[in-house]
Design a protein around this motif. Sequence first.
Motif, PDB file in Angstrom:
ATOM      1  N   LEU A 289       0.860  -1.181   0.000  1.00  0.00           N
ATOM      2  CA  LEU A 289       0.000   0.000   0.000  1.00  0.00           C
ATOM      3  C   LEU A 289       0.897   1.232   0.000  1.00  0.00           C
ATOM      4  N   THR A 290       0.837   1.990  -1.085  1.00  0.00           N
ATOM      5  CA  THR A 290       1.655   3.187  -1.220  1.00  0.00           C
ATOM      6  C   THR A 290       0.761   4.378  -1.523  1.00  0.00           C
ATOM      7  N   ALA A 291       1.322   5.565  -1.374  1.00  0.00           N
ATOM      8  CA  ALA A 291       0.540   6.777  -1.648  1.00  0.00           C
ATOM      9  C   ALA A 291       0.053   6.793  -3.087  1.00  0.00           C
ATOM     10  N   ALA A 292       0.914   6.394  -4.018  1.00  0.00           N
ATOM     11  CA  ALA A 292       0.523   6.420  -5.431  1.00  0.00           C
ATOM     12  C   ALA A 292      -0.638   5.476  -5.696  1.00  0.00           C
ATOM     13  N   ARG A 293      -0.599   4.290  -5.116  1.00  0.00           N
ATOM     14  CA  ARG A 293      -1.671   3.326  -5.342  1.00  0.00           C
ATOM     15  C   ARG A 293      -2.964   3.755  -4.667  1.00  0.00           C
ATOM     16  N   LEU A 294      -2.856   4.298  -3.472  1.00  0.00           N
ATOM     17  CA  LEU A 294      -4.067   4.726  -2.769  1.00  0.00           C
ATOM     18  C   LEU A 294      -4.686   5.944  -3.440  1.00  0.00           C
TER      19      LEU A 294
END
Length: 336
Positions: A289-294
Amino acid sequence: MNRDASSTSEQSEDARHLSVANVDVVWESGTPVVLPIAGTPACRLDIHPANRTITLITSFTPPEPDVARWRNIAFKPVSSDEGDLAELTVTVEGNVRGAYGLLTSVADELQLRGQPFAFAVATSVASHRDLFAGKAALSTEKELGLFGELLVLEYLIEKLGAALAVESWQGPRSEEHDFVLDDVHLEVKTTSGELRRHMMHGLTQLVPVRGVPLSLVSFQLTRSSQGGGSTLGQLVSRVRAQADGYRAKVDAGLEAMGWSDADVELYATFWTERTEPRAFDVDERFPALTAARLAAAIPNFTAVSNLAYSVDLTHFRSNSLPGSLADLVVVDQEPS
């Protein structure tokens, strides 16, 4: 017991010991003093202001009292001409009256109530709990986490030398990954479970930086007998010895991770590897879970905080590590 009997008992106990004012006088004199306490079994207090200690000495009958989790209290059995003795020592940190009160309470339990030594100590410590707050040992999760990182550090010292290995250990000191090397960064995760399931924290823990590949190194440990594993304290000692002139930086990292030499006896579990360690490339296929994916999936994702989640890598195929790190992990074979 009625009120009159209780009052009489309290008065008799008070008469056995110094008043709080006299305790202060004795302590402030700076002179070592031995104070016998009348009764059976024989008890005496060794008051040593220069060492900042007060010790209760009495006859010893097993079992030993459990004082390992308490600050400033130590027990030692002693063989002497008087027979087997117990020495219960309190290190004074500003509250000499409290230390004196704890040890005289133990003497009262022994002499007035006939309690066994270990029970007398437990009862008295419980009544003085606020004075002797428990030691703050690392949680099992953090103990395992530190254990895994030290296993990697020990390996790197052997392969790369102490200078490069210790400098690469960034986990305790920065927001980067646990180990930062030129050709790969390592995030180390350790579990004692039968599944290779690890906790992740935050949105940046599994994000490669500066274009350097990131690998998650997974350890599975299990509890062991004394001959089959190491305690955290033993591993700390090994790594310190191997670090040689770089021990100061190792000690700084240990402190940042919550390690304290004073608490070493709290880590009595012997750990050994349940399985051989494995590495997993943190790439576009890894369930991070990363900022880009979220941002692509959750409206206003920046409102999410204190993110923690687990990832089960039990059935993932592992990957290799580059160069001299290759032997740290095993690589799963391709299915035939």
